[in-house]
Design a protein around this motif. Structure first.
Motif, PDB file in Angstrom:
ATOM      1  N   ASP A   1       0.941  -1.125  -0.095  1.00 50.40           N
ATOM      2  CA  ASP A   1      -0.109   0.171  -0.102  1.00 50.40           C
ATOM      3  C   ASP A   1       1.033   1.323  -0.056  1.00 50.40           C
ATOM      4  O   ASP A   1       0.361   2.315  -0.607  1.00 50.40           O
ATOM      5  CB  ASP A   1      -1.116   0.016   1.098  1.00 50.40           C
TER       6      ASP A   1
ATOM      7  N   GLN B   1       1.837   1.656  -3.452  1.00 49.71           N
ATOM      8  CA  GLN B   1       0.781   2.098  -4.529  1.00 49.71           C
ATOM      9  C   GLN B   1       0.511   3.573  -4.199  1.00 49.71           C
ATOM     10  O   GLN B   1       0.293   4.325  -5.246  1.00 49.71           O
ATOM     11  CB  GLN B   1      -0.375   1.220  -4.083  1.00 49.71           C
TER      12      GLN B   1
ATOM     13  N   THR C   1       1.891   5.240  -7.902  1.00 50.63           N
ATOM     14  CA  THR C   1       0.822   4.863  -8.901  1.00 50.63           C
ATOM     15  C   THR C   1      -0.133   5.763  -8.936  1.00 50.63           C
ATOM     16  O   THR C   1      -0.504   6.694  -8.048  1.00 50.63           O
ATOM     17  CB  THR C   1       0.326   3.369  -8.427  1.00 50.63           C
ATOM     18  N   ARG C   2      -0.978   5.482  -9.800  1.00 48.78           N
ATOM     19  CA  ARG C   2      -2.221   6.422 -10.229  1.00 48.78           C
ATOM     20  C   ARG C   2      -1.756   7.751 -10.334  1.00 48.78           C
ATOM     21  O   ARG C   2      -2.503   8.651  -9.931  1.00 48.78           O
ATOM     22  CB  ARG C   2      -3.165   6.462  -8.892  1.00 48.78           C
TER      23      ARG C   2
ATOM     24  N   GLU D   1       1.041  -3.209  -9.050  1.00 55.96           N
ATOM     25  CA  GLU D   1      -0.441  -3.276  -9.230  1.00 55.96           C
ATOM     26  C   GLU D   1      -0.681  -2.900 -10.500  1.00 55.96           C
ATOM     27  O   GLU D   1      -1.866  -2.703 -11.101  1.00 55.96           O
ATOM     28  CB  GLU D   1      -0.859  -1.866  -8.302  1.00 55.96           C
TER      29      GLU D   1
ATOM     30  N   GLN E   1       0.431  -0.949 -13.286  1.00 58.28           N
ATOM     31  CA  GLN E   1       0.617   0.472 -14.083  1.00 58.28           C
ATOM     32  C   GLN E   1       1.078   0.601 -15.506  1.00 58.28           C
ATOM     33  O   GLN E   1       0.875   1.224 -16.433  1.00 58.28           O
ATOM     34  CB  GLN E   1       1.142   1.667 -13.171  1.00 58.28           C
TER      35      GLN E   1
ATOM     36  N   ALA F   1      -0.317  -8.978  -2.421  1.00 55.25           N
ATOM     37  CA  ALA F   1      -0.909  -7.690  -2.090  1.00 55.25           C
ATOM     38  C   ALA F   1      -0.875  -6.843  -3.349  1.00 55.25           C
ATOM     39  O   ALA F   1      -1.950  -6.252  -3.590  1.00 55.25           O
ATOM     40  CB  ALA F   1      -0.269  -7.109  -0.805  1.00 55.25           C
ATOM     41  N   GLN F   2       0.216  -6.885  -4.062  1.00 55.67           N
ATOM     42  CA  GLN F   2       0.357  -6.305  -5.158  1.00 55.67           C
ATOM     43  C   GLN F   2      -0.752  -6.699  -6.068  1.00 55.67           C
ATOM     44  O   GLN F   2      -1.537  -5.938  -6.936  1.00 55.67           O
ATOM     45  CB  GLN F   2       1.667  -6.196  -6.027  1.00 55.67           C
TER      46      GLN F   2
ATOM     47  N   ALA G   1      -3.410  -8.514  -5.719  1.00 55.55           N
ATOM     48  CA  ALA G   1      -4.757  -8.150  -5.434  1.00 55.55           C
ATOM     49  C   ALA G   1      -5.314  -6.758  -5.777  1.00 55.55           C
ATOM     50  O   ALA G   1      -6.515  -6.546  -6.385  1.00 55.55           O
ATOM     51  CB  ALA G   1      -4.935  -8.398  -3.860  1.00 55.55           C
ATOM     52  N   GLU G   2      -4.281  -5.889  -5.444  1.00 59.86           N
ATOM     53  CA  GLU G   2      -4.587  -4.525  -6.031  1.00 59.86           C
ATOM     54  C   GLU G   2      -4.628  -4.223  -7.438  1.00 59.86           C
ATOM     55  O   GLU G   2      -5.659  -3.643  -8.085  1.00 59.86           O
ATOM     56  CB  GLU G   2      -3.787  -3.241  -5.618  1.00 59.86           C
TER      57      GLU G   2
ATOM     58  N   ARG H   1      -8.060  -5.319  -8.652  1.00 60.20           N
ATOM     59  CA  ARG H   1      -9.144  -4.284  -8.329  1.00 60.20           C
ATOM     60  C   ARG H   1      -9.033  -3.327  -9.249  1.00 60.20           C
ATOM     61  O   ARG H   1     -10.028  -2.912  -9.813  1.00 60.20           O
ATOM     62  CB  ARG H   1      -8.831  -4.036  -6.878  1.00 60.20           C
ATOM     63  N   ARG H   2      -7.647  -2.787  -9.680  1.00 60.59           N
ATOM     64  CA  ARG H   2      -7.720  -1.856 -10.756  1.00 60.59           C
ATOM     65  C   ARG H   2      -8.164  -2.374 -12.211  1.00 60.59           C
ATOM     66  O   ARG H   2      -8.387  -1.341 -13.190  1.00 60.59           O
ATOM     67  CB  ARG H   2      -6.238  -1.216 -10.737  1.00 60.59           C
TER      68      ARG H   2
END
Ligand SMILES: C[S@@+](CC[C@H](N)C(=O)[O-])C[C@H]1O[C@@H](n2cnc3c(N)ncnc32)[C@H](O)[C@@H]1O
Length: 240
Positions: A10, A13, A17-18, A49, A51, A71-72, A74-75, A78-79
């Motif tokens: 997290d 991320q 990211t984003r 994640e 990108q 964990a990466q 899973a995100e 989701r994305r």
């Protein structure tokens, strides 16, 4: 794989990211997208994640993202974005030989201890004539203890320069990149990378050393000088 990618996914991320990191938005993502154009099957090793993977899928490629961190991934799931994600190791990629037109390693090689095994896998998964795109922190200019130095002479004249730390010896560094976040980096000279890839028939077709984004220059006392020190290195390798 370093546990930080599981425990602190997290953090990564949120910080990178984003669209919050200028190096990604202004340099890494456009440089990679341009070089992935036309590739039909792309494998993004250490995809995080997603990108890098998502724009490649949006451009029409079949994209497989491989990462060791649940964990990466899973995100990444989701994305969304039409990428197929697989949990796996960069030194044991769960794909068949010559599966990919292009393999991407974006800020991954410096986090993998066994360079030989990593490069074996890249060479195995890229088809002959295909491409490997490797983005890393510039090994020369970001060797251990490299940093910006502000020196003020007795007459008040500023002498600002970039200090390069020990470059030739390989080294493992546990760096506290943010309070409480310790990331393991393997430093290797550039020749270690180029020679490892060349030995597996992955030859350098292009090398890019971008000037840092302006946001990174203005925080230093001599932005014009800072613009001359690249933080990143991109290698485009062709499998002969
Ligand atoms: C700095 S992040 C980069 C993520 C992504 N490539 C990007 O540019 O947004 C490094 C990623 O590599 C993954 N990674 C590191 N070592 C790995 C290994 N040995 N096998 C698989 N994944 C690994 C981590 O889980 C993490 O997601």
């Amino acid at each position: 794989m370093d546990e930080v990618w599981e425990a602190q996914a997290d953090w990564w991320q949120a910080r990178f990211t984003r669209g919050v990191d200028a190096e990604y938005t202004q340099q890494i993502l456009p440089l990679l997208a341009e070089r992935l154009a036309g590739a039909e099957v792309v494998v993004d090793v250490g995809c995080g994640e997603g990108q890098v993977a998502r724009p490649a899928a949006a451009a029409g490629a079949v994209v497989v993202g491989v990462d060791g961190s649940a964990a990466q991934l899973a995100e990444a799931a989701r994305r969304g974005g039409g990428v197929r994600y697989v949990r796996g190791s960069a030194t044991g990629v769960p794909l068949r030989d010559a599966a990919a037109d292009a393999v991407v390693l974006c800020l991954v090689v410096e986090h993998v201890g066994d360079l030989g095994a990593l490069v074996d896998e890249v060479a195995r998964v890229v088809r002959p004539g295909g491409t490997a795109l490797v983005v890393m922190n510039h090994p020369l200019l970001h060797s251990p203890d490299s940093c910006w130095v502000d020196d003020w002479g007795p007459d008040g004249e500023a002498e600002c320069y970039w200090r390069v730390g020990p470059y030739l010896p390989e080294a493992v560094l546990d760096e506290e990149v943010d309070p409480g976040v310790v990331v393991r980096f393997w430093h290797r000279p550039l020749s270690a990378y180029v020679n490892a890839f060349s030995a597996r028939d992955l030859l350098v077709a292009e090398m890019v050393e971008p000037s840092p984004p302006e946001d990174f220059q203005v925080v230093l006392s001599d932005p014009a000088m800072a613009a001359t020190i690249p933080r990143l290195l991109l290698l485009r390798l062709t499998k002969v």
